[in-house]
Design an enzyme around this catalytic site. Structure first.
Site, PDB file in Angstrom:
ATOM      1  N   LYS A  53       0.787  -1.259   0.036  1.00 50.15           N
ATOM      2  CA  LYS A  53      -0.055   0.027   0.014  1.00 50.15           C
ATOM      3  C   LYS A  53       0.895   1.422  -0.008  1.00 50.15           C
ATOM      4  O   LYS A  53       0.611   2.332  -0.612  1.00 50.15           O
ATOM      5  CB  LYS A  53      -0.932   0.062   1.144  1.00 50.15           C
ATOM      6  CG  LYS A  53      -2.015  -1.237   0.760  1.00 50.15           C
ATOM      7  CD  LYS A  53      -2.810  -1.279   2.278  1.00 50.15           C
ATOM      8  CE  LYS A  53      -3.803  -2.493   2.202  1.00 50.15           C
ATOM      9  NZ  LYS A  53      -4.802  -2.528   3.280  1.00 50.15           N
ATOM     10  N   GLN A  97      -4.897  -1.272   9.320  1.00 53.04           N
ATOM     11  CA  GLN A  97      -4.767  -2.687   8.838  1.00 53.04           C
ATOM     12  C   GLN A  97      -5.284  -3.820   9.962  1.00 53.04           C
ATOM     13  O   GLN A  97      -5.015  -3.827  10.864  1.00 53.04           O
ATOM     14  CB  GLN A  97      -3.179  -3.109   8.410  1.00 53.04           C
ATOM     15  CG  GLN A  97      -2.845  -4.456   7.632  1.00 53.04           C
ATOM     16  CD  GLN A  97      -3.540  -4.245   6.462  1.00 53.04           C
ATOM     17  OE1 GLN A  97      -3.641  -3.376   5.790  1.00 53.04           O
ATOM     18  NE2 GLN A  97      -4.214  -5.440   6.052  1.00 53.04           N
ATOM     19  N   ASP A 120     -11.143   2.829   3.612  1.00 52.52           N
ATOM     20  CA  ASP A 120     -11.436   1.541   3.454  1.00 52.52           C
ATOM     21  C   ASP A 120     -13.043   1.226   3.226  1.00 52.52           C
ATOM     22  O   ASP A 120     -13.363   0.287   2.804  1.00 52.52           O
ATOM     23  CB  ASP A 120     -10.921   0.948   4.643  1.00 52.52           C
ATOM     24  CG  ASP A 120      -9.714  -0.039   4.646  1.00 52.52           C
ATOM     25  OD1 ASP A 120      -9.299  -0.603   3.483  1.00 52.52           O
ATOM     26  OD2 ASP A 120      -8.811  -0.038   5.523  1.00 52.52           O
TER      27      ASP A 120
END
Ligand code: GUN
Length: 284
Positions: A53, A97, A120
């Site tokens: 990422k 995460q 997200d």
């Protein structure tokens, strides 16, 4: 024989286009777009995802702020970090995460992220807006799947779409996106009794269950489009939720693992971060 939908190629195209848009944003607003990435602990898969990422952010010109917290961090420590990033005007997106270590309540952490920085698309506000067909930040993986289907000009309107898996991160948003594209959507899960029969009726089959090679030849319709969201680490390496070799000759399109949905997820995270930044500038 199936056509392979190559997520590496499609994601590379998306990132190339995004690089130009990010550069125009930086010139127009005289600031960098900034993505905060939080990794708690040392889960090896998460470490790889986070590294990829950050690499993608660098490529498209988004500044990443990486925070690595130890495995034994407390709820308060993680909460405090998210709260400070939530308040920080310079930060456009916050990514925590998952999974988090056992002692940390994930919902509590995620709910400290303001919806406008939820790159997200995990928050109830974003999932709810998606369900209602309103503008929202869509979870990266299902968003990436839709982009792949559109890239291949696959007709969705009126088709039977079956999603195996009902997670808040993939299955549910995937079902809602397909519904918004006018598919007739069925969501299957571990308690579904006639799974095989339902899957055999799918024009578009999305497997997101986390069981290696679960979808076999007798579970797919001739000419179906098969999207494999699974990433399972086995002793034979990375495999998807679909038995790729077994279904290959029967279906019309298929995504490989690796190199299918995975790279798309990261490209869509970049797209979401860019869109969050635009929204924060009142430019979207
Ligand atoms: N863990 C597995 N997939 C994801 C994802 O898309 N986002 C985050 N934050 N964590 C994950």
């Amino acid at each position: 024989m199936a056509k392979i939908i190559d997520g590496k190629i499609i994601s590379a195209e998306i990132k190339e286009q995004l690089k130009k848009k990010v550069s125009a944003f930086t010139d127009k607003f005289n600031r960098k777009i900034s993505l905060a990435v939080i990794l708690v602990g040392e889960n090896p898969a998460s470490q790889v995802y986070v590294k990829n990422k950050i690499k993608a952010a660098e490529f498209v010109g988004i500044e990443s702020l990486a925070f690595y917290l130890p495995e034994d961090s407390t709820q308060e420590q993680v909460n405090d970090l998210v709260l400070s990033l939530a308040k920080d005007e310079k930060v456009d997106g916050i990514l925590v995460q998952l999974p988090l270590p056992k002692q940390i309540n994930e919902d509590q952490v995620l709910n400290l992220i303001p919806a406008e920085k939820d790159v997200d698309g995990f928050l109830a506000e974003n999932l709810g807006n998606l369900a209602m067909g309103n503008p929202s930040t869509v979870a990266c993986t299902p968003f990436g799947v839709i982009q792949m289907l559109k890239h291949e000009n696959i007709e969705l309107c009126g088709k039977n779409a079956v999603v195996i898996g009902r997670s808040n991160i993939v299955g549910k948003p995937m079902a809602m996106l397909l519904l918004n594209e006018n598919c007739t959507v069925t969501v299957c899960h571990s308690k579904t009794s006639n799974l095989k029969e339902i899957c055999c009726n799918a024009d578009i089959l999305v497997a997101a269950i986390g069981k290696p090679l679960f979808v076999k030849e007798d579970m797919v319709k001739d000419g179906a489009v098969v999207i494999d969201v699974g990433i399972n680490r086995t002793e034979n390496g990375l495999v998807g939720d679909v038995d790729y070799k077994a279904v290959f000759d029967k279906v019309s399109y298929i995504t490989p693992v690796p190199g299918g949905v995975g790279p798309m997820t990261i490209a869509m995270l970049m797209e979401n971060t860019y869109n969050c930044a635009l929204r924060r500038q009142n430019a979207l």
